[in-house]
Design a protein around this motif. Structure first.
Motif, PDB file in Angstrom:
ATOM      1  N   ASP A 167       0.824  -1.209   0.000  1.00 48.91           N
ATOM      2  CA  ASP A 167       0.000   0.000   0.000  1.00 48.91           C
ATOM      3  C   ASP A 167       0.860   1.261   0.000  1.00 48.91           C
ATOM      4  O   ASP A 167       0.573   2.221  -0.702  1.00 48.91           O
ATOM      5  N   ASP A 168       1.875   1.256   0.840  1.00 54.59           N
ATOM      6  CA  ASP A 168       2.752   2.415   0.952  1.00 54.59           C
ATOM      7  C   ASP A 168       4.038   1.971   1.627  1.00 54.59           C
ATOM      8  O   ASP A 168       4.097   0.912   2.261  1.00 54.59           O
ATOM      9  N   PHE A 169       5.056   2.789   1.493  1.00 53.84           N
ATOM     10  CA  PHE A 169       6.323   2.500   2.166  1.00 53.84           C
ATOM     11  C   PHE A 169       6.967   3.793   2.613  1.00 53.84           C
ATOM     12  O   PHE A 169       6.722   4.866   2.067  1.00 53.84           O
ATOM     13  N   ILE A 170       7.778   3.637   3.647  1.00 56.36           N
ATOM     14  CA  ILE A 170       8.567   4.737   4.189  1.00 56.36           C
ATOM     15  C   ILE A 170      10.016   4.275   4.221  1.00 56.36           C
ATOM     16  O   ILE A 170      10.299   3.103   4.470  1.00 56.36           O
ATOM     17  N   ILE A 171      10.897   5.198   3.974  1.00 63.31           N
ATOM     18  CA  ILE A 171      12.333   4.934   4.070  1.00 63.31           C
ATOM     19  C   ILE A 171      12.835   5.673   5.304  1.00 63.31           C
ATOM     20  O   ILE A 171      12.709   6.895   5.391  1.00 63.31           O
ATOM     21  N   LEU A 172      13.363   4.926   6.272  1.00 63.18           N
ATOM     22  CA  LEU A 172      13.993   5.532   7.453  1.00 63.18           C
ATOM     23  C   LEU A 172      15.497   5.481   7.249  1.00 63.18           C
ATOM     24  O   LEU A 172      16.090   4.397   7.243  1.00 63.18           O
ATOM     25  N   ASP A 173      16.103   6.629   7.076  1.00 61.40           N
ATOM     26  CA  ASP A 173      17.527   6.682   6.761  1.00 61.40           C
ATOM     27  C   ASP A 173      18.056   8.046   7.183  1.00 61.40           C
ATOM     28  O   ASP A 173      17.310   9.028   7.186  1.00 61.40           O
ATOM     29  N   ASP A 174      19.342   8.099   7.505  1.00 66.23           N
ATOM     30  CA  ASP A 174      19.944   9.393   7.826  1.00 66.23           C
ATOM     31  C   ASP A 174      20.586  10.027   6.597  1.00 66.23           C
ATOM     32  O   ASP A 174      21.003  11.179   6.645  1.00 66.23           O
ATOM     33  N   ASP A 175      20.655   9.291   5.504  1.00 63.44           N
ATOM     34  CA  ASP A 175      21.165   9.829   4.243  1.00 63.44           C
ATOM     35  C   ASP A 175      19.998  10.174   3.327  1.00 63.44           C
ATOM     36  O   ASP A 175      18.861   9.754   3.564  1.00 63.44           O
ATOM     37  N   ALA A 176      20.298  10.899   2.259  1.00 63.70           N
ATOM     38  CA  ALA A 176      19.234  11.352   1.362  1.00 63.70           C
ATOM     39  C   ALA A 176      19.460  10.907  -0.082  1.00 63.70           C
ATOM     40  O   ALA A 176      18.998  11.555  -1.001  1.00 63.70           O
ATOM     41  N   ASP A 177      20.137   9.791  -0.283  1.00 64.72           N
ATOM     42  CA  ASP A 177      20.427   9.327  -1.647  1.00 64.72           C
ATOM     43  C   ASP A 177      19.295   8.445  -2.189  1.00 64.72           C
ATOM     44  O   ASP A 177      19.503   7.329  -2.635  1.00 64.72           O
ATOM     45  N   MET A 178      18.092   8.987  -2.179  1.00 69.92           N
ATOM     46  CA  MET A 178      16.903   8.198  -2.514  1.00 69.92           C
ATOM     47  C   MET A 178      16.383   8.446  -3.926  1.00 69.92           C
ATOM     48  O   MET A 178      15.344   7.907  -4.299  1.00 69.92           O
ATOM     49  N   GLU A 179      17.097   9.263  -4.688  1.00 72.70           N
ATOM     50  CA  GLU A 179      16.712   9.505  -6.075  1.00 72.70           C
ATOM     51  C   GLU A 179      15.254   9.938  -6.178  1.00 72.70           C
ATOM     52  O   GLU A 179      14.836  10.837  -5.486  1.00 72.70           O
ATOM     53  N   HIS A 180      14.463   9.248  -6.969  1.00 73.14           N
ATOM     54  CA  HIS A 180      13.059   9.581  -7.228  1.00 73.14           C
ATOM     55  C   HIS A 180      12.126   9.192  -6.069  1.00 73.14           C
ATOM     56  O   HIS A 180      10.932   9.455  -6.132  1.00 73.14           O
ATOM     57  N   LEU A 181      12.653   8.589  -5.011  1.00 74.35           N
ATOM     58  CA  LEU A 181      11.834   8.145  -3.883  1.00 74.35           C
ATOM     59  C   LEU A 181      11.906   9.099  -2.683  1.00 74.35           C
ATOM     60  O   LEU A 181      11.512   8.742  -1.575  1.00 74.35           O
ATOM     61  N   MET A 182      12.387  10.313  -2.899  1.00 73.22           N
ATOM     62  CA  MET A 182      12.560  11.274  -1.804  1.00 73.22           C
ATOM     63  C   MET A 182      11.268  11.537  -1.033  1.00 73.22           C
ATOM     64  O   MET A 182      11.309  11.790   0.164  1.00 73.22           O
ATOM     65  N   SER A 183      10.135  11.461  -1.690  1.00 76.43           N
ATOM     66  CA  SER A 183       8.865  11.738  -0.998  1.00 76.43           C
ATOM     67  C   SER A 183       8.531  10.662   0.037  1.00 76.43           C
ATOM     68  O   SER A 183       7.667  10.859   0.884  1.00 76.43           O
TER      69      SER A 183
END
Length: 163
Positions: A117-133
Motif C-alpha cells: 500500500d505504501d512505504f517509508i524509508i527511514l535513513d539518515d542519508d538522502a540518496d533516494m533519487e526519485h523516492l525522496m517523498s
C-alpha cells in the motif's frame, strides 16, 4: 501492506556510544556485551520507537542498511529488542556508489506480488533519487525518535482517514 525500508546506522544505531557507566563516548571502542561497537545495534530507545511504529501501523521491515551484507543482519535487530517482522533486504547493485533509492526501487520491482500500500524509508542519508517523498530522514547523531514517529503518523494516519 506497509513497508519500512530501514537503515541501521543513524537510525537504530546512533553515533554516540555509551560506556558501561552510561557516559557518552563518541570514540568508544567497546559496547556493552560485545568487543566491537559495530557488531550490535546500540540504540534501544530507537528500537522501541520502531516496535511502536510496526505495531501501530502493522508494517513490515525490509533492511536497506549496509548491514544487510552480514549473515546475521536480522539477528542484530532482534537481539536489540525488535519485535516486528523482517521480510527481506534490498539487493546490492553493482558499483560502490550506487544510490540507495535505486536499490529500494529494484526490491519494489521484484516484489510487486506483495501488494504494498505504501512505504517509508527511514535513513539518515538522502540518496533516494526519485523516492525522496518516501524518506523520513533521521539525525545521524540522535537516530529514530519522537519527531520521526510523528511524521510517520502524519503520513499514515492521513491515508487511513482518506480510505
Amino acid at each position: 501492506m506497509k513497508i519500512i525500508f530501514l537503515d541501521y546506522d543513524g537510525v537504530v544505531n546512533n553515533l554516540i556510544f555509551h560506556t558501561i557507566d552510561g557516559e557518552p563516548d563518541f570514540y568508544a571502542d567497546k559496547s556493552i556485551d560485545h568487543q566491537y561497537r559495530d557488531y550490535k545495534v546500540n540504540d534501544f530507545q530507537a528500537v522501541a520507537w520502531l516496535n511502536k511504529i510496526c505495531r501501530e501501523f502493522n508494517c513490515k521491515i525490509v533492511v536497506s542498511s549496509t548491514w544487510r551484507s552480514r549473515n546475521d543482519y536480522k539477528e542484530c535487530l532482534y537481539n536489540a529488542g525488535f519485535k516486528g517482522e523482517i521480510i527481506g533486504k534490498t539487493p546490492q547493485l553493482e558499483g560502490c556508489f550506487c544510490k540507495r533509492g535505486l536499490e529500494i526501487q529494484k526490491w519494489l520491482d521484484e516484489n510487486k506480488k506483495l501488494n504494498i500500500d505504501d512505504f517509508i524509508i527511514l535513513d539518515d542519508d538522502a540518496d533516494m533519487e526519485h523516492l525522496m517523498s518516501h524518506l523520513i530522514q533521521t539525525n545521524t547523531y540522535r537516530g529514530l525518535g519522537l519527531e520521526e514517529y510523528q511524521k510517520i503518523c502524519d503520513r499514515w494516519e492521513k491515508e487511513n482517514k482518506n480510505e
